[in-house]
Scaffold this motif. Sequence first.
Motif, PDB file in Angstrom:
ATOM      1  N   ASN A  18      -2.398   7.502  14.475  1.00 20.51           N
ATOM      2  CA  ASN A  18      -2.568   7.262  16.020  1.00 20.51           C
ATOM      3  C   ASN A  18      -3.047   7.451  16.613  1.00 20.51           C
ATOM      4  O   ASN A  18      -3.881   8.358  17.923  1.00 20.51           O
ATOM      5  N   ILE A  19      -4.632   8.312  15.991  1.00 14.44           N
ATOM      6  CA  ILE A  19      -6.076   8.429  16.969  1.00 14.44           C
ATOM      7  C   ILE A  19      -6.206   7.550  18.026  1.00 14.44           C
ATOM      8  O   ILE A  19      -6.421   7.867  18.760  1.00 14.44           O
ATOM      9  N   LEU A  73      -3.979   2.537  11.753  1.00 14.66           N
ATOM     10  CA  LEU A  73      -3.366   3.599  11.873  1.00 14.66           C
ATOM     11  C   LEU A  73      -2.476   4.202  12.637  1.00 14.66           C
ATOM     12  O   LEU A  73      -2.158   5.080  13.342  1.00 14.66           O
ATOM     13  N   GLU A  74      -2.362   2.890  13.690  1.00 11.92           N
ATOM     14  CA  GLU A  74      -1.606   3.722  14.601  1.00 11.92           C
ATOM     15  C   GLU A  74      -0.073   3.431  14.073  1.00 11.92           C
ATOM     16  O   GLU A  74       0.463   1.813  13.713  1.00 11.92           O
ATOM     17  N   GLY A  75       0.671   3.919  14.092  1.00  6.53           N
ATOM     18  CA  GLY A  75       1.929   3.660  13.795  1.00  6.53           C
ATOM     19  C   GLY A  75       3.664   3.882  13.608  1.00  6.53           C
ATOM     20  O   GLY A  75       3.079   3.273  15.295  1.00  6.53           O
ATOM     21  N   ARG A  76       4.527   3.362  13.141  1.00  9.78           N
ATOM     22  CA  ARG A  76       5.848   2.414  13.908  1.00  9.78           C
ATOM     23  C   ARG A  76       6.661   3.699  14.166  1.00  9.78           C
ATOM     24  O   ARG A  76       6.767   4.668  13.481  1.00  9.78           O
ATOM     25  N   LYS A  77       6.788   4.737  15.381  1.00  9.61           N
ATOM     26  CA  LYS A  77       7.318   5.083  15.973  1.00  9.61           C
ATOM     27  C   LYS A  77       8.688   5.061  15.684  1.00  9.61           C
ATOM     28  O   LYS A  77       9.916   4.367  15.758  1.00  9.61           O
ATOM     29  N   PRO A  78       9.429   6.350  15.335  1.00 10.38           N
ATOM     30  CA  PRO A  78      11.373   5.790  14.836  1.00 10.38           C
ATOM     31  C   PRO A  78      11.778   6.198  16.818  1.00 10.38           C
ATOM     32  O   PRO A  78      10.455   6.631  17.391  1.00 10.38           O
TER      33      PRO A  78
END
Length: 339
Positions: A267-268, A314-319
């Motif tokens: 998530n940089i 690298l942008e992730g799937r957030k809970p």
Amino acid sequence: MKMSKIIAASLVASSVLFAGSLADKAKTMGLLPIPTDKSELSKLTDPNGTITPEKVELGKQLYFEPRLSKSGLISCNTCHNLGMGGVDGVSAAVGHNWTANPHHLNSPTVYNAVFAEKQFWDGRSPDLEDQAQGPMQAMPEMAAAPSLVVDRVNTMPEYVEAFKKAYGDDVKINFETITATIGKFERTLVTPSRFDDFLNGKDDALSDAEKEGLETFLAKGCIACHRGVALGGGMQKFPLIGKYKYADVGDFKGDKNGMVKVPTLRNITETAPYFHNGTIWSLKEAVQEMGRTQLGQEISDADAEKIVTFFNALEGRKPMIEYPQLPKITSETPKPDMK
């Protein structure tokens, strides 16, 4: 890791000795995906098997609870905003009485912090449960004495009942239990990304440009520090080879050996500004500065832009986090103190 090991890693990376797919190459060189199997993920996030839904829900309430601070205004989420990549978006963290961190330290992201080897920029905490005790007590942050935190929680009946539900009727609601419960919630803040999908076998999860950026990332030797599931999280000498051009901003020098925690790259793209003192806002500039200070090389504009393109993956799937309703105070609850 000593300088010789970093240089060696860079040389091995640039020689591209690995056969097979790009995903295989990345994994061979030390980049690891977030496990898709829940039991395998739990080995990383909950090795002692202590997390339960009740503890996580209570930990979430406490994470968003501003009354754990002396002023009653600052919560964990103030500096580690879950709606903003887990950070506050300012160069130096702002705490009690709107005071900027006296060492000009930037707030690192809480997302995926569970994968880090150590916590805090100087690595002084071994885990999230221990880390949660620090900001709560620090005068430039939440400025709350442990006794105040315990009194605030214990005078709200809804919290007392929630602790009993999570831990049993004989639970002792002390400072350690409160902060450990926050840590259990933070352990669930994991964000798998397209990069993980790629490492787990989905070749089209990355665009051609992102794959080229990953190739460049590997070839330049960035994996010497940014490796493992966290793509960082270990301790490293900083600066290692070249001089950090913003070294005079703040007085932080790392631990007693000059070691500084390596930030996660997950998530940089959402966690500017960068570096421990939050002095660089451009990812491209951050990549080039790392090349000079840690790898002893000039990274061209073109190569830096390729690496930044890879970072998009690298942008992730957030809970999904629903803001909790917090318990009401009673006449015994200690009042806010702005002093």
